[in-house]
Design an enzyme around this catalytic site. Structure first.
Site, mmCIF file in Angstrom:
data_model
loop_
_atom_site.group_PDB
_atom_site.id
_atom_site.type_symbol
_atom_site.label_atom_id
_atom_site.label_comp_id
_atom_site.label_asym_id
_atom_site.label_seq_id
_atom_site.Cartn_x
_atom_site.Cartn_y
_atom_site.Cartn_z
ATOM 1 N N SER A 297 2.272 9.484 -4.098
ATOM 2 C CA SER A 297 1.695 8.138 -3.993
ATOM 3 C C SER A 297 0.635 7.776 -5.026
ATOM 4 O O SER A 297 0.225 6.620 -5.123
ATOM 5 C CB SER A 297 1.107 7.927 -2.597
ATOM 6 O OG SER A 297 2.141 7.705 -1.673
ATOM 7 N N LYS B 86 -8.402 2.303 -2.730
ATOM 8 C CA LYS B 86 -7.221 2.100 -1.893
ATOM 9 C C LYS B 86 -7.707 1.809 -0.480
ATOM 10 O O LYS B 86 -8.662 2.440 -0.004
ATOM 11 C CB LYS B 86 -6.365 3.369 -1.938
ATOM 12 C CG LYS B 86 -5.028 3.273 -1.211
ATOM 13 C CD LYS B 86 -4.230 4.569 -1.376
ATOM 14 C CE LYS B 86 -2.838 4.462 -0.758
ATOM 15 N NZ LYS B 86 -2.050 5.710 -0.951
ATOM 16 N N SER C 55 2.607 4.944 -2.640
ATOM 17 C CA SER C 55 1.969 3.932 -1.807
ATOM 18 C C SER C 55 0.702 3.347 -2.421
ATOM 19 O O SER C 55 0.257 2.289 -1.996
ATOM 20 C CB SER C 55 1.619 4.547 -0.450
ATOM 21 O OG SER C 55 0.610 5.534 -0.596
#
Lengths: 95, 481, 486
Positions: free
Chosen positions: C175, C76, C151
């Protein structure tokens, strides 16, 4: 709890966010919606309940007082928007 | 109107740790800009603080030194505001649960009055960097070497009532932190800085007046002057029927005035909250007690011991214990000479005079305590007299060598040969027959005073080398005829 | 090849059926083919990937390879990676190249993984749909008109589409779990403090936790073995010993006590999802588990509590983005204030600005007690609910989200609709316990995730339970038909 446009401008200034006039209204309504959403908390009796800031409730670990880092100034300055003579430069600060 | 001044002081003492409060960067003064910085000090994304053990120990030492409550659980909080030398946009400090709670210390004023000043709290916090306002392409330069340097902020109660008291209080704090070895006390380099909160109220009124805060005053002299100027400014306003504006002010030593710092005005909502990257600092009784047990002797304790052990006067003991380095110097002399009175007189007299003239601290004295002791020993064993010793000290100060080398080189050894002294005395008597006649005609009381003249003549003739202890009886004998 | 698990790939690498360079090239070319329709990557690090793969091949040849050596993964884009652009999905960091490495990425590098690139995400991890990215929305591989969740939506989409074997994510309020659920993969949010936060760009420090996202619990276990454990650089990281998360996978579930909170299965939950989850729970009963209804009475309060605490911490954490030392600075600032105000307004997207303002307000003078402190008190009540429940049962199961992946753009106009999506995930972060999302079926062709929540530091237990379930089901092996959207 809802906010007026002055509140929004004051918050934006505290947070150092330039808010164009046309956006003040948008934020006024979206911030007010969030505050309405969180208003639900006020109906709960939390007297006698201590705030929980860290889920594990651990205590602080201590570091030995030793110099472990070396000078990496150039690596760091490489990301600076504006630098000179080893300094980060910003618009003139007036005290 | 008769005004009473109310002063509270916030002293920031930079702790003498090797590394920073929350990072492993070196702490130091005068390094090239931004060379003593890490991810943490620069507030890089993803950087996290880890707390320095030694800073904690030092804070607890201070707490004990002012008999304060120690915060067994202390909590770091974030003080949020934007400033270019504050890289994270917040300062990690302590708010509700400081490491040191309520305490007090006694200050002694020049007239001997003792006053107790309350300490509200002392908390750990990180220092900010520096904004350099010299012109860099029309911009301000930011040096973050100082960022995250550990500070102990010591907050007094509004118990101080005059500039003199304020200075005495700051000197006492200075003396305590240097005794503890937790701060180098170097005010010129910013190791100790002082914020002055000051207000006036009519004498007899119990409510406080509106106060102003004078930021970052960094010498004893400036603290005193800033207070006098600010008292005058506030009194003028109040006597004209005006109102004091609560604000932050800056003392300008060049103009000897304080002026408003408008730039600090608008960021007064600091939104303190517990720092989620740091956890509560929990202390154990054993830890706190062990620090208490190992506390070094403090200035007031040392003064009391000097009075007891060396039979010094209160005043002498106070002066000699004011700084740890002064006290250590003195005690080195006493250990070597075994004469406290002689050592005290010389440290407070000639040595202090020379230090003042050269504007030096005792730690930087060109004559070490060991060398100084050699000089005093030469007085004790009658090699030289006190007057000669002053000249020898000046030569030592100027780097001309050790006491013995200078005495030898300049031929300053005292004349202790009684025959030689008798000859000198005789020639003085021969050369001053009028005075001798007058002496012989006088009452014994008067004679005592007149003998000084002959003594002076003998010393002059001997170029200061005659041993005064030997001259006196010989003079008396020959003068009587 | 794109659907194989870590153990199978490691075996082929060791037997030289394939080299890490070949594997890497193959995944890189698949990214080139497929990702334009998904937008799951912000940057693809082709050159460093091939170099690392070549190193991995040498290590494999020398016989010193570990289970992750040569395995292609992605991070990420909020993990700082030395010398590699790290944007956090924000214009603010569009040019930020960290000269340091996060603990998570450093440990995975150490374990021999091959980094293919950095995945897209909601800006500063604020969002539940991946529509709040400066680099554009990510699309769900199962239906590109739908969101992948957020996210960590880029990581979830990339794993689901077979663009990487596994990826890292972070979970502040769901997330990892919600995008894992929306994309039909397995994701674990570990106990707060289990994985170091050093080098992770902070959103809300007391809630953030990094974890693995992969097709199976077993693959997650391999990643956990690399990343879990104490780190001296993070004061909030736990010194508690880690487990071997792979070794414990095969333990039987006989006697396992599962709690089903009645608040998770009430009328607000979509019936189709409820049925799907109940079917999954029956599988656990078949494996020897018993079911008990429990109560988490303060569940609903997790939304207000979270939406005060997270923005408060964020407002302070994001103050460092001021245009002074790195990141975006506005053109020609007329003075210092102008530089701050414009750099931040230009650098941050609307959702981020909104949350910064909410947090600034909640911490400001006169409101702190009513908002921040109140929220932290409620947080304790929420934690206590879990402590009480987990004294009665071993794990808690429930939905991850009230719906399956929704249409892109369908919730962007209502400022709070998106927040309500997080109802089943937030309380876990507030309490700090570990939780997983495990593929448990489909509703109208979109994946449904089952959430499994456990006690503090019970990651091994959670992975074990999920793995046993994955031995008797094949939901995690289903693949999206990428031709449909691509």
């Amino acid at each position: 709890m809802s906010l007026d446009t002055q509140d929004v401008q004051k918050i934006a200034h505290l947070a150092r966010l330039a808010l164009p006039d046309e956006e003040v209204q948008t934020y006024q309504s979206s911030l007010s919606s969030v505050l309405e959403l969180v208003e639900e908390m006020q109906s709960v009796d939390t007297s006698g309940v201590d705030p929980l800031t860290n889920p594990l409730e651990m205590t602080q670990r201590l570091r030995e007082d030793e110099v472990t880092e070396t000078n990496r100034r150039d690596d760091f300055l490489a990301n600076a928007p504006h630098s000179s003579n080893g300094l980060f430069l910003v618009p003139k600060v007036i005290d | 109107m008769n005004w009473e001044v109310v002063i509270g002081l916030e002293i920031h003492a930079q702790l003498s740790t090797k590394s920073k409060l929350f990072s492993g960067a070196a702490v130091g003064f005068g390094a090239e800009p931004n060379t003593q910085t890490t991810l943490v000090d620069l507030g890089m994304p993803g950087a996290l603080p880890v707390f320095n053990k030694e800073a904690l120990r030092m804070a607890v030492m201070f707490g004990h030194a002012v008999n304060a409550e120690i915060g067994m659980t202390s909590i770091f909080a974030r003080k949020n505001y934007f400033y270019p030398d504050l890289p994270k946009g917040y300062q990690t400090s302590q708010m509700d649960d400081p490491i040191v709670g309520k305490g007090a210390l006694d200050i002694t004023l020049e007239d001997g009055t003792v006053r107790r000043i309350g300490i509200t709290r002392a908390h750990l916090e990180e220092d900010a960097g520096k904004s350099l306002h010299e012109d860099f392409q029309g911009m301000t330069g930011i040096d973050l070497n100082r960022s995250s340097t550990p500070l102990l902020e010591i907050v007094s109660e509004p118990d101080i009532r005059s500039a003199k008291e304020a200075v005495a209080y700051v000197k006492m704090i200075h003396s305590i932190v240097t005794y503890l070895g937790i701060c180098d006390g170097n005010m010129a380099e910013g190791s100790m800085r002082c914020d002055i909160n000051l207000s006036l109220r009519p004498k007899g009124q119990s409510e406080y007046g509106t106060r102003t805060e004078i930021k970052n005053v960094n010498s004893f002299r400036f603290i005193e002057k800033a207070i006098y100027t600010e008292i005058e400014r506030q009194a003028d306003i109040l006597e004209d029927g005006g109102k004091i504006v609560q604000e932050t002010r800056l003392y300008d030593p060049d103009k000897n005035e304080t002026r408003s710092m408008r730039s600090k005005e608008d960021a007064n909502d600091y939104r303190y909250f517990p720092c989620p990257d740091l956890l509560p600092v929990e202390l154990t009784e054993e830890y706190v007690e062990a620090i208490r047990q190992n506390l070094p002797e403090l200035p007031t304790q040392k003064a009391a011991r000097f009075i007891e052990q060396y039979k010094l006067s209160d005043y002498d003991a106070g002066v000699l214990s004011a700084s740890r380095s002064m006290a250590d110097y003195f005690e080195t002399l006493v250990n070597k000479t075994k004469d406290a009175k002689l050592s005290a007189n010389w440290v407070m007299g000639e040595l202090s005079k020379l230090l003042n003239q050269s504007q030096l601290e005792i730690v930087n004295s060109p004559v070490s305590a060991d060398s100084f002791a050699e000089l005093l020993i030469r007085i004790q064993d009658n090699t030289i007299n006190g007057k000669t010793a002053k000249d020898v000290l000046q030569s030592m100060w100027d780097g001309e060598g050790s006491a013995d080398e200078i005495i030898e080189k300049k031929g300053l050894v005292q004349v202790t040969d009684t025959a030689a002294i008798e000859a000198m005395v005789q020639s003085v008597i021969d050369a001053n027959s009028a005075q001798v006649e007058q002496f012989r005609a006088s009452e014994p009381d008067k004679q005592k005073k007149m003998i000084g003249f002959f003594m002076g003549q003998v010393m002059k003739a001997s170029q200061g080398k005659a041993n005064p202890g030997l001259v006196t009886p010989i003079l008396q004998k020959l003068l009587q005829g | 090849m794109y659907q194989q698990n870590i153990a199978a790939l490691a075996k082929q690498l060791r037997s030289k059926d394939i080299s890490s360079v070949e594997l890497t090239q193959s995944f890189l070319s698949r990214i080139k083919d497929v990702d334009p329709s998904l937008n799951s990557f912000i940057s693809v690090t082709e050159d460093t990937a091939l170099n690392t793969a070549a190193e991995a091949d040498k290590l494999i040849a020398s016989g010193n390879a570990g289970p992750l050596t040569g395995i292609p993964i992605a991070h990420k884009d909020l993990f700082c990676t030395n010398g590699i652009l790290t944007t956090c999905g924000s214009k603010m960091l569009h040019n930020f190249i960290p000269p340091y490495e996060s603990t998570v990425t450093s440990r995975l590098k150490q374990a021999g993984t091959v980094l293919l690139g950095k995945t897209n995400m909601d800006e500063f991890a604020m969002g539940s749909s991946n529509e709040n990215s400066y680099y554009g929305a990510v699309k769900n591989p199962w239906d590109t008109t739908k969101v992948p969740g957020g996210s960590s939506g880029g990581s979830a989409a990339a794993v689901a589409a077979g663009l990487v074997v596994a990826a890292t994510g972070t979970d502040t309020g769901g997330s990892i779990r919600q995008p894992a659920s929306f994309c039909g993969i397995t994701g674990l949010k570990p106990t707060y403090g289990r994985v170091s936060r050093f080098g992770m760009v902070a959103f809300a420090s007391s809630l953030d936790q990094a974890g693995p996202m992969a097709r199976s619990a077993e693959d997650c276990a391999y990643i956990m073995n690399a990343i879990a454990g104490f780190d001296t650089q993070d004061s909030t990281s736990s010194e508690q010993a880690t487990d071997d998360y792979v070794d414990t996978l095969s333990q039987p579930l006989q006697g396992l006590k599962i709690g089903l909170p009645k608040e998770y299965f009430d009328s607000t939950l979509n019936d189709d999802i409820k049925n799907t989850l109940m079917t999954a729970i029956k599988e656990f009963e078949k494996l020897g588990a018993t079911i008990k209804e429990i109560s988490l009475p303060n569940l609903k309060l997790s939304i207000p509590s979270y939406y005060v605490i997270a923005p408060s911490e964020a407002s302070s954490n994001l103050s460092r983005f001021d245009g002074v030392r790195y990141g975006h600075r506005c053109e020609n600032p007329k003075d210092l204030l102008d530089m701050y105000m414009r750099s931040r307004a230009e650098g941050f997207g609307q959702e981020v600005q909104k949350r910064i303002m909410v947090g600034t307000y909640a911490l400001s003078e006169g409101y702190y007690d009513a908002y921040y402190l109140k929220a932290q008190r409620i947080r304790r009540l929420i934690k206590q609910d879990f402590v009480n429940a987990l004294a009665e049962v071993d794990v808690i199961m429930g939905p991850v989200a009230p719906t399956t992946a929704f249409d892109i753009g369908s919730k962007t106009n209502d400022p709070v609709a998106m927040y309500l999506e997080d109802i089943y995930t937030l309380s876990v972060n507030l309490a700090g316990i570990p939780a997983m999302s495990v593929p448990a079926g489909f509703d109208n062709g979109m994946p449904v995730g089952l959430q499994i929540m456990g006690n503090y530091f019970a990651e091994a237990k959670l992975l074990n339970i999920a793995h046993q379930y994955q031995q008797v089901t094949d939901w995690h092996l289903q693949n999206p038909n990428l031709a449909k959207g691509a």
